[in-house]
Design a protein around this motif. Sequence first.
Motif, PDB file in Angstrom:
ATOM      1  N   THR A  13      31.197  44.987  36.544  1.00  0.00           N
ATOM      2  CA  THR A  13      31.886  43.768  36.128  1.00  0.00           C
ATOM      3  C   THR A  13      33.130  43.559  36.967  1.00  0.00           C
ATOM      4  OG1 THR A  13      31.072  44.068  33.882  1.00  0.00           O
ATOM      5  CG2 THR A  13      32.925  42.579  34.167  1.00  0.00           C
ATOM      6  N   GLN A  14      33.855  44.637  37.216  1.00  0.00           N
ATOM      7  CA  GLN A  14      35.066  44.528  38.030  1.00  0.00           C
ATOM      8  C   GLN A  14      34.725  44.117  39.456  1.00  0.00           C
ATOM      9  OE1 GLN A  14      36.782  48.372  37.548  1.00  0.00           O
ATOM     10  NE2 GLN A  14      37.713  47.888  35.569  1.00  0.00           N
ATOM     11  N   MET A  15      33.641  44.654  40.005  1.00  0.00           N
ATOM     12  CA  MET A  15      33.242  44.256  41.360  1.00  0.00           C
ATOM     13  C   MET A  15      32.841  42.791  41.397  1.00  0.00           C
ATOM     14  SD  MET A  15      31.253  47.540  42.969  1.00  0.00           S
ATOM     15  CE  MET A  15      30.104  47.756  41.628  1.00  0.00           C
ATOM     16  N   PHE A  16      32.130  42.329  40.354  1.00  0.00           N
ATOM     17  CA  PHE A  16      31.734  40.930  40.311  1.00  0.00           C
ATOM     18  C   PHE A  16      32.952  40.022  40.221  1.00  0.00           C
ATOM     19  CE2 PHE A  16      30.656  37.141  37.827  1.00  0.00           C
ATOM     20  CZ  PHE A  16      29.756  36.563  38.696  1.00  0.00           C
ATOM     21  N   ARG A  17      33.899  40.378  39.382  1.00  0.00           N
ATOM     22  CA  ARG A  17      35.111  39.561  39.258  1.00  0.00           C
ATOM     23  C   ARG A  17      35.883  39.521  40.566  1.00  0.00           C
ATOM     24  NH1 ARG A  17      37.293  41.303  33.265  1.00  0.00           N
ATOM     25  NH2 ARG A  17      35.796  40.033  32.118  1.00  0.00           N
ATOM     26  N   ALA A  18      35.941  40.650  41.258  1.00  0.00           N
ATOM     27  CA  ALA A  18      36.631  40.677  42.547  1.00  0.00           C
ATOM     28  C   ALA A  18      35.913  39.768  43.542  1.00  0.00           C
ATOM     29  CB  ALA A  18      36.695  42.102  43.074  1.00  0.00           C
ATOM     30  N   PHE A  19      34.590  39.738  43.478  1.00  0.00           N
ATOM     31  CA  PHE A  19      33.820  38.872  44.372  1.00  0.00           C
ATOM     32  C   PHE A  19      34.068  37.405  44.060  1.00  0.00           C
ATOM     33  CE2 PHE A  19      29.892  36.386  44.859  1.00  0.00           C
ATOM     34  CZ  PHE A  19      29.780  36.417  46.239  1.00  0.00           C
ATOM     35  N   VAL A  20      34.071  37.064  42.769  1.00  0.00           N
ATOM     36  CA  VAL A  20      34.231  35.665  42.367  1.00  0.00           C
ATOM     37  C   VAL A  20      35.637  35.161  42.635  1.00  0.00           C
ATOM     38  CG1 VAL A  20      34.237  34.135  40.348  1.00  0.00           C
ATOM     39  CG2 VAL A  20      32.398  35.773  40.663  1.00  0.00           C
ATOM     40  N   GLU A  21      36.620  36.027  42.443  1.00  0.00           N
ATOM     41  CA  GLU A  21      38.014  35.599  42.554  1.00  0.00           C
ATOM     42  C   GLU A  21      38.551  35.620  43.975  1.00  0.00           C
ATOM     43  OE1 GLU A  21      40.003  38.127  39.781  1.00  0.00           O
ATOM     44  OE2 GLU A  21      39.170  37.089  38.047  1.00  0.00           O
TER      45      GLU A  21
END
Length: 65
Positions: A13-21
């Motif tokens: 989830t943290q990796m996905f958020r970093a990708f999106v942001e």
Amino acid sequence: MAENNYEDPAGSTQMFRAFVETPAAQAPSNVSVHRSSGGGRTGLIAVGAIVAVLVVVAVVWLAVK
């Protein structure tokens, strides 16, 4: 018995958020955004309408004959 090794779901989830942001400025410059005005869809709707009219005309012609 086999061990169940699960990855940390919060990590993905943290990796996905970093990708999106990530800021848009870091996006590759060779990517172009194609925004269609719907010309293909409008043409498809027009062809569908013509086919529908032809089917109705054929049914009426066969009913009268």
